[in-house]
Design an enzyme around this catalytic site. Structure first.
Site, PDB file in Angstrom:
ATOM      1  N   ASP A  89      -3.058 -11.247  -1.161  1.00  0.00           N
ATOM      2  CA  ASP A  89      -3.440 -10.605   0.099  1.00  0.00           C
ATOM      3  C   ASP A  89      -4.951 -10.298   0.043  1.00  0.00           C
ATOM      4  OD1 ASP A  89      -1.742  -8.738   2.328  1.00  0.00           O
ATOM      5  OD2 ASP A  89      -3.735  -7.954   1.855  1.00  0.00           O
ATOM      6  N   HIS A 142      -6.276  -7.604   0.681  1.00  0.00           N
ATOM      7  CA  HIS A 142      -6.460  -6.207   0.258  1.00  0.00           C
ATOM      8  C   HIS A 142      -5.853  -5.959  -1.120  1.00  0.00           C
ATOM      9  CE1 HIS A 142      -6.484  -6.215   4.700  1.00  0.00           C
ATOM     10  NE2 HIS A 142      -7.431  -5.314   4.571  1.00  0.00           N
ATOM     11  N   ASP A 201      -3.591 -12.602   5.262  1.00  0.00           N
ATOM     12  CA  ASP A 201      -4.840 -12.126   5.862  1.00  0.00           C
ATOM     13  C   ASP A 201      -6.091 -12.614   5.141  1.00  0.00           C
ATOM     14  OD1 ASP A 201      -4.314 -10.554   3.676  1.00  0.00           O
ATOM     15  OD2 ASP A 201      -4.326  -8.641   4.742  1.00  0.00           O
ATOM     16  N   HIS A 211       0.806  -1.230   0.000  1.00  0.00           N
ATOM     17  CA  HIS A 211       0.000   0.000   0.000  1.00  0.00           C
ATOM     18  C   HIS A 211       0.838   1.279   0.000  1.00  0.00           C
ATOM     19  CE1 HIS A 211      -3.534  -2.429   0.630  1.00  0.00           C
ATOM     20  NE2 HIS A 211      -3.146  -2.838   1.825  1.00  0.00           N
TER      21      HIS A 211
HETATM   22 ZN    ZN Z   1      -3.915  -7.154   3.521  1.00  0.00          ZN
END
Ligand code: ZN
Length: 395
Positions: A190, A192, A273, A154
């Protein structure tokens, strides 16, 4: 010693030669800086992650000295290949001062709840970034390098974002390219969406980006229809995403898109995650799903860089990422952990998680989860079909 010379020396010391089988050439990049440093008492990243993986892999005999490479800390000049000099300077200053001004918080996203100032706020992410930069250099002649502290997808050029201070996947990809790997396939599993990586390479036809992530979850980017310069493939998936659906995604999206790209290198962000036990996502994979992706991609290109990422249940992260290393290093995962391995997991403390009976026995006695097969739902099926149709149209 420059980072380049260091990489060559480390590669030589570790026996990274092209005439050995891939499993024997797998290298693990780690550092003691991850042990004991924390984002703060209430942050999801207060938990131990890489240190547990290192301890567990060592007790299992999977991390001989020859396979372990200490991570260098990236110098500011190396970080500015993606980040702005002003941001890198602010991050260093935040560590020196132990705080930031309101103006810096506003401009660079430092000193926030998600990206707090902590004692190693520059050194720790700069070490993770140095690891991914080194990985790119170590892969000059091929092989596999695993940097479980990497995967901070990110990070933005001028800002900290989503627990990430620097974007080591971007820096790792730039490092691979500087070392001769022109075409890179970046795969991200992931929970995200990798907004920072997509921002960096959105318009670059030589970098393929395939991301499988939970729909309607922060950062709310990564829609199905995004194409970038034609090499962006996002698969938002619904809550409850299971092993059956990940297997379909692997065979219908990830592997064919990577094969079509003919990459010189594959970079896999293997955030932990997306498993059922993770407190931040609503996906329901077992760690088998991640290991299958690792295994399937391990021979998709001459160079394979495997990174960590998210993961907020310390037992789930340790078991998943240790199994990733077993997969790339060719080690057999035992049904039940030996006593010393169990002790490593029993010693993990998850402060703030006060559920009675934590951790359940399988989290400390095994590495492998039971498979979590489930329905192959229409919304996943139809999105995969849409991507397959797009690929046929582009061919
Ligand atoms: Zn994540």
């Amino acid at each position: 010693m420059t980072l380049d010379a260091r990489a060559d020396a480390a590669a030589a010391a570790a026996g990274a030669r092209t005439d050995r089988p891939p499993a024997a050439r797998a290298l693990f990049i780690g550092s003691e800086i991850y042990r004991g440093s924390s984002y703060g008492a209430w942050h999801p990243l207060r938990i131990p992650r890489v240190s547990t993986v290192m301890d567990l892999a060592r007790t299992l005999g999977w991390l001989p000295r020859a396979a372990y490479v200490p991570s260098p800390r990236a110098r500011p000049a190396a970080l500015t290949r993606f980040h702005t000099p002003r941001y890198v300077a602010a991050l260093e200053q935040a560590e020196n001062d132990g705080e930031v001004s309101a103006a810096v918080r506003e401009r660079h996203g430092l000193g926030t709840t998600a990206n707090p100032v902590f004692p190693e706020v520059f050194r720790r992410p700069a070490t993770a970034a140095g690891g991914s930069i080194l990985a790119g250099q170590l892969l000059r002649n091929g092989g596999t390098v695993y940097n479980p502290a990497g995967g901070t997808h990110h990070g933005l050029p001028n800002r900290a974002n989503g627990f990430c201070f620097l974007n080591d996947p971007v820096l790792g990809i730039l490092s691979l390219r500087a070392a001769g790997a022109g075409r890179v396939a970046y795969v991200d599993i992931d929970a995200h969406h990798p907004d920072g990586v997509e921002l960096a390479f959105h318009d670059d036809p030589e970098v393929l980006i395939v991301s499988v992530h939970e729909e309607r979850r922060w950062p709310f980017t990564g829609s199905l229809g995004e194409r970038g310069a034609g090499q962006v493939w996002n698969l938002p998936v619904p809550a409850g995403f299971n092993d059956t659906e990940m297997r379909a995604s692997l065979h219908e999206l990830i592997l064919p898109r990577v094969a079509d790209h003919r990459p010189d290198a594959v970079v896999l962000q293997c955030g932990a995650d997306a498993v059922l036990e993770d407190p931040l996502s609503r996906l329901a994979l077992s760690n088998n799903a991640h290991w299958d992706v690792v295994q399937a991609l391990s021979h998709a290109a001459p160079r394979f860089m495997v990174l960590g990422g998210g993961g907020y249940n310390p037992w789930a992260v340790a078991r998943l990422w240790t199994g990733v290393w077993a997969t790339v290093a060719g080690a057999d995962i035992p049904e039940r952990l030996p006593a010393e391995g169990e002790k490593v997991l029993r010693d993990v403390v998850w402060t703030g998680a006060r559920r009675k009976g934590m951790p359940p026995s399988p989290w400390v006695t095994t590495l492998r989860d039971p498979p979590r097969e489930g329905p192959f739902r229409d919304e996943v099926r139809s999105r995969l079909a849409a991507h397959a149709a797009r690929a046929r149209a582009a061919a």
